[in-house]
Design a protein around this motif. Structure first.
Motif, PDB file in Angstrom:
ATOM      1  N   LYS A 145       6.125   8.475  17.085  1.00  9.23           N
ATOM      2  CA  LYS A 145       7.141   9.398  17.584  1.00  9.23           C
ATOM      3  C   LYS A 145       8.070   8.684  18.570  1.00  9.23           C
ATOM      4  O   LYS A 145       7.660   7.745  19.259  1.00  9.23           O
ATOM      5  CB  LYS A 145       6.497  10.603  18.267  1.00  9.23           C
ATOM      6  CG  LYS A 145       5.949  11.661  17.330  1.00  9.23           C
ATOM      7  CD  LYS A 145       5.516  12.891  18.125  1.00  9.23           C
ATOM      8  CE  LYS A 145       5.076  14.027  17.233  1.00  9.23           C
ATOM      9  NZ  LYS A 145       4.709  15.230  18.025  1.00  9.23           N
ATOM     10  N   GLN A 146       9.307   9.168  18.676  1.00  7.46           N
ATOM     11  CA  GLN A 146      10.270   8.574  19.603  1.00  7.46           C
ATOM     12  C   GLN A 146      11.414   9.545  19.846  1.00  7.46           C
ATOM     13  O   GLN A 146      11.944  10.145  18.916  1.00  7.46           O
ATOM     14  CB  GLN A 146      10.818   7.252  19.047  1.00  7.46           C
ATOM     15  CG  GLN A 146      11.707   6.501  20.021  1.00  7.46           C
ATOM     16  CD  GLN A 146      12.132   5.138  19.501  1.00  7.46           C
ATOM     17  OE1 GLN A 146      11.956   4.832  18.303  1.00  7.46           O
ATOM     18  NE2 GLN A 146      12.671   4.315  20.367  1.00  7.46           N
ATOM     19  N   ASP A 177      16.155   5.949  23.173  1.00 10.44           N
ATOM     20  CA  ASP A 177      16.356   4.534  22.889  1.00 10.44           C
ATOM     21  C   ASP A 177      15.457   3.691  23.789  1.00 10.44           C
ATOM     22  O   ASP A 177      15.460   3.845  25.018  1.00 10.44           O
ATOM     23  CB  ASP A 177      17.831   4.212  23.144  1.00 10.44           C
ATOM     24  CG  ASP A 177      18.231   2.810  22.732  1.00 10.44           C
ATOM     25  OD1 ASP A 177      17.361   2.028  22.305  1.00 10.44           O
ATOM     26  OD2 ASP A 177      19.433   2.500  22.854  1.00 10.44           O
ATOM     27  N   HIS A 224       7.355   2.164  22.234  1.00  9.14           N
ATOM     28  CA  HIS A 224       8.352   1.366  21.527  1.00  9.14           C
ATOM     29  C   HIS A 224       8.931   0.268  22.417  1.00  9.14           C
ATOM     30  O   HIS A 224       9.141  -0.863  21.964  1.00  9.14           O
ATOM     31  CB  HIS A 224       9.464   2.277  21.009  1.00  9.14           C
ATOM     32  CG  HIS A 224       8.944   3.411  20.185  1.00  9.14           C
ATOM     33  ND1 HIS A 224       8.509   3.257  18.879  1.00  9.14           N
ATOM     34  CD2 HIS A 224       8.730   4.721  20.493  1.00  9.14           C
ATOM     35  CE1 HIS A 224       8.075   4.413  18.418  1.00  9.14           C
ATOM     36  NE2 HIS A 224       8.200   5.316  19.377  1.00  9.14           N
ATOM     37  N   HIS A 249      11.044  10.935  15.198  1.00  8.27           N
ATOM     38  CA  HIS A 249      10.494   9.614  14.911  1.00  8.27           C
ATOM     39  C   HIS A 249      11.568   8.533  14.956  1.00  8.27           C
ATOM     40  O   HIS A 249      11.378   7.424  14.462  1.00  8.27           O
ATOM     41  CB  HIS A 249       9.787   9.616  13.552  1.00  8.27           C
ATOM     42  CG  HIS A 249       8.488  10.353  13.557  1.00  8.27           C
ATOM     43  ND1 HIS A 249       8.417  11.743  13.509  1.00  8.27           N
ATOM     44  CD2 HIS A 249       7.210   9.912  13.652  1.00  8.27           C
ATOM     45  CE1 HIS A 249       7.141  12.111  13.546  1.00  8.27           C
ATOM     46  NE2 HIS A 249       6.400  11.030  13.629  1.00  8.27           N
ATOM     47  N   GLU A 250      12.667   8.869  15.584  1.00  9.93           N
ATOM     48  CA  GLU A 250      13.718   7.891  15.866  1.00  9.93           C
ATOM     49  C   GLU A 250      14.489   8.371  17.083  1.00  9.93           C
ATOM     50  O   GLU A 250      14.513   9.584  17.369  1.00  9.93           O
ATOM     51  CB  GLU A 250      14.659   7.727  14.673  1.00  9.93           C
ATOM     52  CG  GLU A 250      15.356   8.989  14.252  1.00  9.93           C
ATOM     53  CD  GLU A 250      16.222   8.795  13.024  1.00  9.93           C
ATOM     54  OE1 GLU A 250      17.140   9.615  12.823  1.00  9.93           O
ATOM     55  OE2 GLU A 250      15.987   7.841  12.277  1.00  9.93           O
TER      56      GLU A 250
END
Length: 321
Positions: A226-227, A230, A255, A201-202
């Motif tokens: 979710k990620q 970058d 994002h 989530h980052e």
């Protein structure tokens, strides 16, 4: 009705079959012959589980149906796979239920096939170093499928728990390839192709990690929030996906879109490259991203292939329904 239980899938569907099924359905989606329906995905308030449905219809292959299932995080302690699913296929002419197929292995195979299709169509032809971010259950499927797409000479990988990298090292050894556990910065510096397959989530891979010419297949982001990478990487990349609507809402691109770094019109369906209506990679220095969100049509495509194989090989169970 035809029933193909989970235990039969491994003996029926190989990586080449999964690749062909997924590539064909991506092409059908891009040409307008196949459509995914809205995804339902909910926390059920029990066992910390996420449960949902993915469905669609492929007019070209006449695959109509849905995958039902989700994620039960406590299953590993019970000796079960955390992801549990079943695929239901319906006769496109009558609406009658045609088949029920075990969906656990199929999900792993179709997800790996999607990344493999993206590598085949988008990675540099001279790509030699493969990087894997994540060493969970799905990572082994990803590695095996990816290694068939280019003449890779080395594998590098990172995982939060380095001990789990042994499963990837074993696969590399099977192929006679050197393997190294590295930092994320080292992975980005070395890899020509990177597969991210984590539930994060980052961002893990940062913009500074990525060299020109890299292809990245982001395969772990399929839910809002979710990620894996970058968002700034999207500003200097050509972006492709399985389905644009999912990419911008629940995929890795969510994002970058929310931050105004890119817009939906900067994202191309991978099927357009397969069909030849988009040129794909245009230079050796171009960074390409495949945002693999996972669509129901992938599941229907591989399940349909399995049903045909099961009937032909006499391992399907047929019941009145």
């Amino acid at each position: 009705m035809i029933i193909v239980p989970e235990r039969e899938i491994a003996g029926l569907l190989g990586r080449a079959d999964a690749y062909m099924a997924v590539e064909a359905v991506f092409a059908a989606m891009a040409s307008g012959d196949a459509r995914n329906f809205p995804v339902i995905r909910e926390a059920i308030g029990h066992a910390d589980a996420l449960y949902g449905f993915k469905s669609g219809f492929d007019r070209a292959g006449l695959a109509l149906g849905l995958k039902s299932g989700g994620y039960w995080p406590g299953n590993a302690a019970k000796g079960l796979t955390n992801h549990q699913s079943s695929v239901f296929l319906f006769d496109a002419d009558t609406g009658k239920c045609r088949a029920v197929v075990g969906g656990n292995l199929l999900t792993a195979l179709r997800t790996a096939a999607a990344a493999a299709v993206s590598i085949n169509h988008l990675a540099r032809v001279d790509a030699r170093v493969l990087g894997i971010v994540g060493a969970g259950h799905q990572s082994v499927f990803q590695l095996r499928a990816a290694l068939e797409q280019r003449d890779f000479t080395r594998v590098v990988a990172w995982n939060r728990d380095p001990a789990k990298l042994a499963r990837l090292s074993d696969v590399a050894a099977e192929h006679g390839l050197p393997f190294a556990a590295v930092s994320l910065a080292e992975l980005g510096a070395a890899a020509d192709v990177i597969i991210t397959i984590v539930s994060a989530h980052e961002p893990l891979l940062m913009d500074a990690h990525i060299r020109p010419g890299t292809h990245i297949s982001c395969m772990g982001t399929d839910t809002k929030g979710k990620q894996e990478i970058d968002a700034a990487i999207f500003a200097r990349a050509s972006v492709f996906t399985d389905e644009i609507a999912q990419s911008t809402s629940i995929g890795e691109a969510q994002h970058a879109v929310a931050a105004g770094i890119i817009s939906a019109d900067r994202i191309t369906a991978l099927g357009a490259v397969i069909n030849g209506t988009h040129q794909g990679r245009t230079s050796a220095d171009e960074i390409t991203i495949f945002d693999g969100t996972g669509v129901g049509l992938q599941d229907l495509a591989v399940a349909s292939a399995v049903v045909d194989l099961a009937v032909t090989q006499g391992v399907a169970t047929i019941v009145d329904f």
